[in-house]
Design a protein around this motif. Structure first.
Motif, PDB file in Angstrom:
ATOM      1  N   VAL A   1       0.852  -1.185   0.000  1.00  0.00           N
ATOM      2  CA  VAL A   1       0.000   0.000   0.000  1.00  0.00           C
ATOM      3  C   VAL A   1       0.896   1.247   0.000  1.00  0.00           C
ATOM      4  CG1 VAL A   1      -0.302  -0.101   2.528  1.00  0.00           C
ATOM      5  CG2 VAL A   1      -1.936   1.192   1.134  1.00  0.00           C
ATOM      6  N   VAL A   2       0.571   2.179  -0.867  1.00  0.00           N
ATOM      7  CA  VAL A   2       1.440   3.353  -1.072  1.00  0.00           C
ATOM      8  C   VAL A   2       0.588   4.626  -0.902  1.00  0.00           C
ATOM      9  CG1 VAL A   2       3.197   4.385  -2.570  1.00  0.00           C
ATOM     10  CG2 VAL A   2       2.677   1.951  -2.775  1.00  0.00           C
ATOM     11  N   PRO A   3       0.324   5.007   0.336  1.00  0.00           N
ATOM     12  CA  PRO A   3      -0.529   6.180   0.550  1.00  0.00           C
ATOM     13  C   PRO A   3       0.248   7.487   0.404  1.00  0.00           C
ATOM     14  CG  PRO A   3       0.100   5.250   2.655  1.00  0.00           C
ATOM     15  CD  PRO A   3       0.735   4.381   1.600  1.00  0.00           C
TER      16      PRO A   3
ATOM     17  N   MET B   1      -3.861   2.358   6.271  1.00  0.00           N
ATOM     18  CA  MET B   1      -5.057   1.637   6.724  1.00  0.00           C
ATOM     19  C   MET B   1      -6.327   2.247   6.131  1.00  0.00           C
ATOM     20  SD  MET B   1      -4.288   0.427  10.634  1.00  0.00           S
ATOM     21  CE  MET B   1      -3.695   1.966  11.314  1.00  0.00           C
ATOM     22  N   ARG B   2      -6.394   3.588   6.104  1.00  0.00           N
ATOM     23  CA  ARG B   2      -7.593   4.212   5.526  1.00  0.00           C
ATOM     24  C   ARG B   2      -7.646   4.005   4.006  1.00  0.00           C
ATOM     25  NH1 ARG B   2     -10.891   7.002   8.832  1.00  0.00           N
ATOM     26  NH2 ARG B   2     -10.028   7.609  10.857  1.00  0.00           N
TER      27      ARG B   2
ATOM     28  N   ALA C   1     -19.543  -0.945   9.885  1.00  0.00           N
ATOM     29  CA  ALA C   1     -18.918  -0.224  10.994  1.00  0.00           C
ATOM     30  C   ALA C   1     -18.445   1.154  10.515  1.00  0.00           C
ATOM     31  CB  ALA C   1     -17.733  -1.027  11.525  1.00  0.00           C
ATOM     32  N   GLU C   2     -18.094   2.024  11.483  1.00  0.00           N
ATOM     33  CA  GLU C   2     -17.575   3.334  11.119  1.00  0.00           C
ATOM     34  C   GLU C   2     -16.250   3.153  10.371  1.00  0.00           C
ATOM     35  OE1 GLU C   2     -17.559   3.333  15.418  1.00  0.00           O
ATOM     36  OE2 GLU C   2     -18.804   2.045  14.144  1.00  0.00           O
ATOM     37  N   SER C   3     -15.774   4.264   9.805  1.00  0.00           N
ATOM     38  CA  SER C   3     -14.617   4.156   8.914  1.00  0.00           C
ATOM     39  C   SER C   3     -13.355   3.689   9.641  1.00  0.00           C
ATOM     40  CB  SER C   3     -14.364   5.490   8.215  1.00  0.00           C
ATOM     41  OG  SER C   3     -14.021   6.479   9.155  1.00  0.00           O
TER      42      SER C   3
ATOM     43  N   VAL D   1      -9.183  -0.566  10.111  1.00  0.00           N
ATOM     44  CA  VAL D   1      -8.321  -1.486  10.868  1.00  0.00           C
ATOM     45  C   VAL D   1      -8.637  -2.935  10.491  1.00  0.00           C
ATOM     46  CG1 VAL D   1      -7.754  -2.331  13.182  1.00  0.00           C
ATOM     47  CG2 VAL D   1      -8.015   0.127  12.770  1.00  0.00           C
ATOM     48  N   ALA D   2      -9.931  -3.237  10.414  1.00  0.00           N
ATOM     49  CA  ALA D   2     -10.316  -4.612  10.064  1.00  0.00           C
ATOM     50  C   ALA D   2      -9.894  -4.954   8.636  1.00  0.00           C
ATOM     51  CB  ALA D   2     -11.822  -4.785  10.228  1.00  0.00           C
ATOM     52  N   ALA D   3     -10.047  -3.993   7.733  1.00  0.00           N
ATOM     53  CA  ALA D   3      -9.645  -4.237   6.336  1.00  0.00           C
ATOM     54  C   ALA D   3      -8.151  -4.511   6.260  1.00  0.00           C
ATOM     55  CB  ALA D   3     -10.013  -3.037   5.473  1.00  0.00           C
ATOM     56  N   THR D   4      -7.380  -3.771   7.056  1.00  0.00           N
ATOM     57  CA  THR D   4      -5.925  -3.974   7.043  1.00  0.00           C
ATOM     58  C   THR D   4      -5.576  -5.369   7.548  1.00  0.00           C
ATOM     59  OG1 THR D   4      -5.650  -1.622   7.428  1.00  0.00           O
ATOM     60  CG2 THR D   4      -3.731  -3.008   7.842  1.00  0.00           C
TER      61      THR D   4
END
Lengths: 353, 369
Positions: free
Chosen positions: A175-177, A191-192, A202-204, A209-212
């Motif tokens: 991931v390259v933010p 993460m976002r 769930a909220e963002s 965090v869960a997606a990560t």
């Protein structure tokens, strides 16, 4: 990835602003931005390799496919720091194509405001991908590549169900933010960025965090070549490490008052990412290690550069919305009624009369 | 119709000018609101393909809305129509208005090319309808101030002038709140990029100030991989005043309202005339003063200075008001189709010069031995 809570830091160009390896072909640039994608990419090859170092070695285990996930949420000009510079992504793709035989992909996601295809085109991703044969994919739920897998993770003492694209779940992901705040005043970190691909109720913050945790990115490479605080700043830096740790570093650069729920929840994710349990209720302890020429060049004081970056980003926010405050609209409408004037369309209340 | 407007002003059952607005997106809504505030003008109907735009018009009090302008022009008895549609629909809308004998006020650019403009103007001429074009810069108080100083001779001869007009274009700036329209970035639909979106205003105001212009050189650029130019620089010459002029327009810069990045400077022998000297020192204080004047005007019976507190929108009101007044008086619109075509021709010449240079840069050098 070296020490568990260590972030590898590298300058994108040499201390004198030239492009590293070959000073004869890359003279000191004027201004902060090099418009040529080729020149930026060439200048970034060494620094990206140095920042990613151990990750590239571990990836040599030959995964089937490596997917790079940049911040390409909207076609803002890369010199603003509001998106990942495609040149950074290009340098990552070049390194991966040299080091592995894995298929490569660059992933984005369409939003309500913008189809990813359009954003990618305006930012120059199709040509960039063609150079290395990387596939450009839109992982929005309704896109052809949008198969999702659902998982449940404990986040902040509750279960968070999250659906993430199958491709990100199965692939090795980098991931390259970009180093910038979000509309809501959080860090638009790794993460976002990954959370933007997730489908969850769930909220963002817990979703991110869960997606990560579901995606388990191999690494996060923070593009801070140009960062955005209250304005763009040519920080000329790259940071690489475990995603929650690099995000926490980014949040710390925006200042102690920068309350990011994702970072609050990060120890949980950090443990998952690094195998080290941080102190209860604390942010992970982060060590920034200068690498490559950034470490060996006596003219570079990376610590001082980090301090400057922190000063420039502290409390940074996006520009205010052009959306008129409802109180102003009401006041103008009152004036217009009394003064016999027309109400400009921009001052109409949304959905109101 | 230009020749018989006074006799036809009966569509509303009064002496009011019966007006229709074709397209009520951003600028169309400004025209609608302007027209509804205009004495002697009655907005009979609007047309827009988007239901939300029609709903906004209905909330404003428009009695009849249509989802396509063709039906509106067929069914309504109009004296004039505002064409605030994307450029690729201008020619068709003018043709249909001409068939209905309705005068038109066309949003800029008049057309996507001079060829298309010629066809439109021929159609209008044959039908005997008047064509006005919405070039608003010359109605802005700061531009009026510059012209007044120039004509007063306050700086003597002006050998050099420069104009810059920048905004954030269709892609906007953060925070992202709405999906950007796609047609402004489609060369077939828009006819071009910044030159037609912003430069065309500058060409019009420069000809208003200096007389006919000649394009000497031009370059264009795109800061992103978009199919139209988002930056253009043009070198011009005004033979009448012997002034060299540089023009730069770009839709790449984040715009923070109420500040609008338009700079006009006339470098004269004894000093400089700048539009910055004719802008309110503080927009909010200027808005408050204008609002107070309008409120006091209610008690003294004065007409309000419509959109006065907004500074920039009042120019749109003035432009449409001048058109309507000309139609009502059976006169030529103050900025007519020929003016719109001339600005278009300048933009077109600049685009062609820039394209020639871009092509020359791409051509490989011939190697000889």
């Amino acid at each position: 990835m070296g020490q568990s809570n260590t972030v590898r830091g590298a300058l994108g160009t040499d201390a004198d602003g030239s492009a590293g390896s070959d000073r004869s072909t890359h003279p000191t640039p004027h201004g902060s931005w090099t418009p040529s994608l080729d020149e930026r990419l060439s200048a970034l090859e060494s620094p990206v390799g140095e920042a990613l170092g151990p990750v590239l070695e571990s990836i040599a285990d030959e995964p089937d496919r490596i997917t790079v996930v940049p911040d390409a949420h909207y076609p803002f000009h890369p010199s603003t720091g509001m998106v990942t510079d495609p040149a950074v992504v290009g340098a990552v793709l070049d390194h991966l194509s040299w080091r592995t035989d894995a298929d490569l992909a660059v992933a984005g996601v369409s939003t309500e405001c913008m189809p990813f295809e359009r954003t990618a085109e305006y930012l120059g991703y199709p040509d960039l991908c063609e150079r290395t044969g990387a596939e450009l994919v839109d992982l929005a739920p309704d896109s052809p590549d949008g198969d999702f897998t659902r998982q449940v993770f404990p986040v902040d003492d509750r279960s968070v169900a999250v659906s993430v694209p199958e491709q990100l779940h199965e692939d090795t992901v980098l991931v390259v933010p970009s180093l910038r705040p979000t509309d809501e005043g959080n860090v638009a970190g790794g993460m976002r960025t990954l959370g933007g691909f997730a489908d969850a109720v769930a909220e963002s913050a817990p979703t991110a965090v869960a997606a990560t945790r579901a995606i388990e990115p191999a690494c996060c490479l923070f593009d801070a070549m140009t960062a955005y605080g209250d304005e763009p700043y040519a920080a000329n830096a790259l940071f690489a490490g475990p995603t929650p740790v690099v995000d926490a570093l980014a949040a710390s650069l925006f200042g102690a008052g920068f309350d990011d729920r994702v970072i609050e929840l990060a120890p949980d994710a950090t443990e998952s990412a690094t195998g080290v349990e941080p102190r209860s209720g604390s942010s992970p302890q982060i060590r920034v290690e200068a690498v490559g020429r950034t470490a060996t060049d006596p003219a570079v004081d990376f610590g001082a550069q980090l301090d400057t970056l922190e000063t420039r980003l502290k409390g940074g926010t996006l520009p205010p919305s052009d959306e008129t405050h409802p109180a102003v609209s009401i006041a103008y409408r009152l004036y217009a009624a009394v003064g016999g004037d027309a109400v400009p369309p921009q001052l109409e209340l949304r959905g109101g009369s | 119709m230009l020749s018989s407007t006074i006799g036809r002003l009966t569509g509303t059952g009064s002496d009011d000018l019966a007006l229709g607005v074709l397209g009520v997106g951003n600028i169309g809504m400004v025209h609608l609101k302007s027209a509804r505030s205009m004495p002697g003008v009655e907005v009979c109907a609007v047309a827009d393909a988007l239901p939300e735009n029609r709903a906004r018009a209905e909330r404003v009090g428009v009695p009849q809305t249509y989802d396509d302008y063709t039906t509106l022009l067929e069914r309504e008895e109009l004296d004039a129509a505002v064409i605030a549609l994307p450029p690729f629909l201008h020619a068709d809308a003018v043709e249909r208005a001409a068939a209905a004998g309705v005068d038109v006020f066309v949003e800029k650019p008049l057309a996507r090319s001079t060829e298309e403009a010629d066809r439109m103007l021929d159609t209008a001429r044959e039908a005997g309808i008047a064509v006005g074009v919405d070039h608003t810069l010359r109605y802005q108080p700061d531009m009026i101030g510059v012209k007044s100083e120039f004509e007063d001779g306050t700086v003597g001869h002006v050998p050099y002038a420069s104009i810059t007009r920048l905004n954030d274009g269709p892609l906007g700036r953060p925070p992202v709140e709405n999906a950007p329209p796609s047609w402004p970035l489609d060369p077939d639909a828009a006819g071009g990029g910044s030159l037609l979106e912003l430069g065309i205003h500058c060409f019009d105001v420069l000809e208003w100030l200096f007389g006919e212009l000649e394009v000497q050189d031009a370059s264009t650029d795109s800061t992103l991989d978009i199919p139209v130019e988002d930056a253009a620089t043009v070198l011009l010459r005004a033979p009448e005043t012997e002034t060299s002029i540089t023009l730069h327009c770009g839709s790449y810069q984040w715009e923070q309202l109420p500040e609008v990045n338009t700079r006009l400077r006339l470098e004269g022998i004894t000093g400089t005339i700048s539009n910055q000297d004719h802008l309110p020192q503080n927009f909010y204080a200027g808005a408050a003063k204008s609002a107070l004047t309008n409120v006091l005007g209610r008690f003294t019976g004065d007409e309000p200075d419509v959109f006065g507190p907004t500074f920039y929108l009042q120019a749109h009101y003035e432009a449409l008001s001048a058109f309507c007044e000309a139609i009502r008086d059976g006169e030529r619109p103050p900025i007519d189709g020929e003016d719109g075509r001339r600005s278009l021709a300048l933009a077109e010449t600049a685009a062609e010069l820039a394209a020639e240079k871009n092509t020359a840069e791409l051509e490989p050098l011939e190697v000889t031995r």
